[in-house]
Design an enzyme around this catalytic site. Structure first.
Site, PDB file in Angstrom:
ATOM      1  N   TYR A  54       0.519  -1.319   0.120  1.00  0.00           N
ATOM      2  CA  TYR A  54      -0.187   0.043  -0.026  1.00  0.00           C
ATOM      3  C   TYR A  54       0.631   1.191   0.188  1.00  0.00           C
ATOM      4  O   TYR A  54       1.838   1.226   0.885  1.00  0.00           O
ATOM      5  CB  TYR A  54      -0.888   0.507   1.101  1.00  0.00           C
ATOM      6  CG  TYR A  54      -1.881  -1.154   1.280  1.00  0.00           C
ATOM      7  CD1 TYR A  54      -2.139  -2.122   0.538  1.00  0.00           C
ATOM      8  CD2 TYR A  54      -2.329  -1.448   2.883  1.00  0.00           C
ATOM      9  CE1 TYR A  54      -2.757  -2.763   0.128  1.00  0.00           C
ATOM     10  CE2 TYR A  54      -2.844  -2.347   2.508  1.00  0.00           C
ATOM     11  CZ  TYR A  54      -3.643  -3.363   1.500  1.00  0.00           C
ATOM     12  OH  TYR A  54      -4.422  -4.974   1.577  1.00  0.00           O
ATOM     13  N   HIS A 138       0.586 -12.182   1.681  1.00  0.00           N
ATOM     14  CA  HIS A 138      -0.519 -11.456   0.611  1.00  0.00           C
ATOM     15  C   HIS A 138      -0.456 -11.811  -0.718  1.00  0.00           C
ATOM     16  O   HIS A 138       0.617 -11.436  -1.657  1.00  0.00           O
ATOM     17  CB  HIS A 138       0.232  -9.963   0.377  1.00  0.00           C
ATOM     18  CG  HIS A 138      -0.811  -8.321   0.525  1.00  0.00           C
ATOM     19  ND1 HIS A 138       0.249  -7.307   0.277  1.00  0.00           N
ATOM     20  CD2 HIS A 138      -2.062  -9.120  -0.409  1.00  0.00           C
ATOM     21  CE1 HIS A 138      -1.815  -7.069   0.189  1.00  0.00           C
ATOM     22  NE2 HIS A 138      -2.264  -6.928  -0.560  1.00  0.00           N
TER      23      HIS A 138
END
Length: 322
Positions: A54, A138
């Site tokens: 992010y 992830h």
């Protein structure tokens, strides 16, 4: 509160996903990001989720800085592994990956045991903490073999050493998450965008498997990246322009919500939270106002008549919990 495994980690019903404060799509100032986290705290939110992906680490840095004023034992913090960050030349931006930040680093897929540890160490440094409570693998979609053979055992070792309290996987698909639930000893899985009013695919495989195994599920992407928050022709669905058929369906749901005196946002959040396998719903917000709105919508009772109307018009299957 729901316990994630046996390591003493707990989450409440509503959590803050920190992708937005990593400049998802558009820039957010440091002050706006800090205000969003502070607003979440004031609303009683105590679960915060981030990732190196992010904003190329920006989300972790901002979240860590904002949480520094609070007692570390008072909240649950999760981050993710699988994308290592390495220095890049810094030319251009990261918008191709969805973040309005300079391309000062590049992502390297790495689900090796060494990569897991190195990525986690870098995350701890950016966050400014000595531990995180939950670590997720992830998006291992295209790296299943390494993730199961090397990445997951590395997380198990970190958990057994007490470095982290809970381990899991976070993805935008259900098939591999279901495999994690059935074939490993994960404490939790994070499923984004696959259990919403517009996409019920997780109800077919993942949620029943999680319920059977007693593995809590965290739901992200309750608004499908925007369409269920405010359906317009410009709305996004899974981070791209929403298809016309889904826009029409969302607009019909919004009309039904309007008739019952609620918002579509409240219905979308209530739907995610209603399933017995779901431990928490993550909302992404880039400002204090958005956080306050999400908390208000999450706390809004949704009348049974609304769900009955959705079922009667074929907008929701009859077996969906509400």
């Amino acid at each position: 509160m729901t316990a994630l495994g046996q390591g003493g980690v707990e989450v409440g019903g509503l959590g803050l996903g920190a992708a937005a404060i990593g400049n998802l799509f558009t820039p957010v100032s440091d002050e706006q990001a800090h205000d969003a986290v502070r607003a979440a705290w004031e609303q009683g939110i105590r679960y915060f989720d981030t990732a190196p992906h992010y904003g190329l680490g920006l989300s972790e840095r901002r979240l860590g800085a904002a949480l520094r004023e609070y007692d570390r034992a008072a909240y649950t913090l999760s981050t993710k592994v699988g994308r290592r960050l390495e220095p890049a030349d810094g030319t251009g931006d990261d918008l191709a990956c969805g973040f309005a930040v300079p391309a000062t680093q590049r992502r390297v897929w790495d689900f090796s045991a060494d990569g897991i540890r190195r990525t986690l160490e870098a995350s701890l440094e950016r966050l400014g903490v000595d531990r995180v409570d939950v670590v997720y693998l992830h998006d291992p979609d295209d790296h299943a073999e390494q993730a199961f053979r090397e990445g997951y055992p590395a997380l198990e070792e970190l958990r057994s050493q007490g470095v982290v309290g809970a381990i899991g996987a976070g993805m935008n698909q259900t098939e591999m998450l279901t495999r994690f639930v059935r074939d490993t000893d994960v404490d939790v899985v994070l499923c984004a965008g696959r259990y919403t009013l517009l996409d019920l695919s997780a109800a077919t495989d993942l949620l029943p498997a999680a319920l059977a195994r007693g593995v809590p599920v965290v739901i992200g992407g309750a608004f499908n990246s925007g369409l269920l928050a405010d359906p317009t022709p410009e709305s996004t669905y899974d981070y791209t322009r929403a298809p016309r058929d889904l826009l029409d369906r969302a607009l019909r749901m919004k009309e039904t919500a309007d008739r019952h005196g609620i918002t579509l946002r409240a219905a979308a959040l209530a739907h995610c939270a209603a399933h017995p396998a779901v431990a928490a719903v993550l909302v992404g917000a880039r400002s204090a106002a958005e956080v306050h709105d999400c908390a208000e919508q999450f706390g809004t009772p949704v009348p049974d008549a609304f769900w009955q109307d959705l079922r009667a018009t074929g907008l929701l299957p009859p077996e969906e919990p509400s």
